[in-house]
Design a protein around this motif. Structure first.
Motif, PDB file in Angstrom:
ATOM      1  N   LYS A 112       0.835  -1.203   0.000  1.00  0.00           N
ATOM      2  CA  LYS A 112       0.000   0.000   0.000  1.00  0.00           C
ATOM      3  C   LYS A 112       0.873   1.258   0.000  1.00  0.00           C
ATOM      4  CE  LYS A 112      -4.460   0.702   0.906  1.00  0.00           C
ATOM      5  NZ  LYS A 112      -5.504   0.418  -0.064  1.00  0.00           N
ATOM      6  N   HIS A 166       4.133   6.142  -5.138  1.00  0.00           N
ATOM      7  CA  HIS A 166       4.102   6.237  -6.595  1.00  0.00           C
ATOM      8  C   HIS A 166       3.154   7.353  -7.043  1.00  0.00           C
ATOM      9  CE1 HIS A 166       4.130   3.795 -10.618  1.00  0.00           C
ATOM     10  NE2 HIS A 166       4.513   5.029 -10.765  1.00  0.00           N
ATOM     11  N   MET A 167       2.026   7.498  -6.384  1.00  0.00           N
ATOM     12  CA  MET A 167       1.090   8.564  -6.737  1.00  0.00           C
ATOM     13  C   MET A 167       1.663   9.944  -6.388  1.00  0.00           C
ATOM     14  SD  MET A 167      -1.220   7.113  -8.343  1.00  0.00           S
ATOM     15  CE  MET A 167      -2.288   8.494  -8.595  1.00  0.00           C
ATOM     16  N   ILE A 168       2.342  10.053  -5.243  1.00  0.00           N
ATOM     17  CA  ILE A 168       2.995  11.323  -4.887  1.00  0.00           C
ATOM     18  C   ILE A 168       4.105  11.622  -5.888  1.00  0.00           C
ATOM     19  CG2 ILE A 168       4.379  12.489  -3.123  1.00  0.00           C
ATOM     20  CD1 ILE A 168       2.806  10.827  -1.037  1.00  0.00           C
ATOM     21  N   ARG A 220       4.156  10.801  -9.005  1.00  0.00           N
ATOM     22  CA  ARG A 220       3.531  11.288 -10.238  1.00  0.00           C
ATOM     23  C   ARG A 220       3.167  12.767 -10.117  1.00  0.00           C
ATOM     24  NH1 ARG A 220       0.004   5.855 -11.420  1.00  0.00           N
ATOM     25  NH2 ARG A 220       1.675   4.753 -12.512  1.00  0.00           N
ATOM     26  N   LEU A 221       2.766  13.205  -8.929  1.00  0.00           N
ATOM     27  CA  LEU A 221       2.532  14.627  -8.712  1.00  0.00           C
ATOM     28  C   LEU A 221       3.829  15.410  -8.887  1.00  0.00           C
ATOM     29  CD1 LEU A 221       0.808  17.045  -7.713  1.00  0.00           C
ATOM     30  CD2 LEU A 221       1.512  16.391  -5.405  1.00  0.00           C
ATOM     31  N   ARG A 226       3.842   1.675  -1.231  1.00  0.00           N
ATOM     32  CA  ARG A 226       4.466   1.892  -2.540  1.00  0.00           C
ATOM     33  C   ARG A 226       3.492   2.577  -3.488  1.00  0.00           C
ATOM     34  NH1 ARG A 226       8.381  -1.697  -6.089  1.00  0.00           N
ATOM     35  NH2 ARG A 226       7.903  -0.821  -8.123  1.00  0.00           N
ATOM     36  N   LYS A 227       2.231   2.190  -3.427  1.00  0.00           N
ATOM     37  CA  LYS A 227       1.241   2.817  -4.298  1.00  0.00           C
ATOM     38  C   LYS A 227       1.069   4.288  -3.951  1.00  0.00           C
ATOM     39  CE  LYS A 227      -1.360  -1.368  -5.217  1.00  0.00           C
ATOM     40  NZ  LYS A 227      -2.647  -2.066  -5.091  1.00  0.00           N
ATOM     41  N   VAL A 228       1.075   4.596  -2.653  1.00  0.00           N
ATOM     42  CA  VAL A 228       0.942   5.989  -2.224  1.00  0.00           C
ATOM     43  C   VAL A 228       2.153   6.797  -2.680  1.00  0.00           C
ATOM     44  CG1 VAL A 228       0.839   7.497  -0.203  1.00  0.00           C
ATOM     45  CG2 VAL A 228      -0.549   5.427  -0.284  1.00  0.00           C
ATOM     46  N   TYR A 240       6.332  14.523 -10.754  1.00  0.00           N
ATOM     47  CA  TYR A 240       6.634  14.558 -12.194  1.00  0.00           C
ATOM     48  C   TYR A 240       6.026  15.821 -12.804  1.00  0.00           C
ATOM     49  CZ  TYR A 240       7.636   9.458 -12.191  1.00  0.00           C
ATOM     50  OH  TYR A 240       8.131   8.202 -11.966  1.00  0.00           O
ATOM     51  N   ASN A 271       6.249  -3.602 -11.045  1.00  0.00           N
ATOM     52  CA  ASN A 271       4.928  -4.057 -10.604  1.00  0.00           C
ATOM     53  C   ASN A 271       4.433  -5.245 -11.416  1.00  0.00           C
ATOM     54  OD1 ASN A 271       4.549  -2.331  -8.468  1.00  0.00           O
ATOM     55  ND2 ASN A 271       3.453  -0.799  -9.655  1.00  0.00           N
ATOM     56  N   GLU A 303       9.281   6.108 -14.626  1.00  0.00           N
ATOM     57  CA  GLU A 303       7.961   5.483 -14.617  1.00  0.00           C
ATOM     58  C   GLU A 303       8.021   4.059 -15.170  1.00  0.00           C
ATOM     59  OE1 GLU A 303       3.866   5.435 -13.777  1.00  0.00           O
ATOM     60  OE2 GLU A 303       5.461   6.765 -13.117  1.00  0.00           O
TER      61      GLU A 303
END
Length: 123
Positions: free
Chosen positions: A33, A39-41, A43-44, A35-37, A46, A90, A83
């Protein structure tokens, strides 16, 4: 708009944080969980890196448009490799080539960025 274009501090801060988040996400357990968080941060960040780089590009590219364009493209390619590494991890696909391409593009982007007129003069 001076906060975005007077110095490179904001841009350097965003890409340093992005690289740190990328490395943290890359070494975390696949499918977790956290890692997903991260990864989303990431992307922000980026988006923040590209926006701060775009502000610098439009403000300073009149002095050397070709080199600023090459640096901008290399920066986007570096983000793409970051990315690709995370997505392929994954999916349990090999990532060795993308790690090498990431480091090469990161070093090339940093070298060109430092050698531009708004960059730092080490030599």
């Amino acid at each position: 708009m001076g906060v975005f274009t007077d110095t490179t501090h904001l841009h350097i801060f965003t890409w340093v944080v992005a690289v740190i988040l990328f490395l943290v996400a890359a070494v975390m357990a696949k499918g977790s969980k956290g890692r997903k968080v991260i990864h989303m941060i990431l992307r922000l960040f980026y988006i923040l890196v590209i926006l701060s780089g775009a502000f610098l590009f439009f403000a300073w590219s009149s002095s050397d448009a070709a080199m600023y364009g090459v640096k901008f493209l290399l920066g986007v390619v570096t983000i793409g490799f970051m990315e690709m590494v995370l997505v392929r991890q994954n999916k349990d696909k090999p990532t060795n080539v993308f790690w090498v391409l990431f480091f090469i593009s990161l070093l090339a982007t940093m070298f060109i960025g430092m050698s531009l007129p708004i960059g730092m003069d080490f030599f």
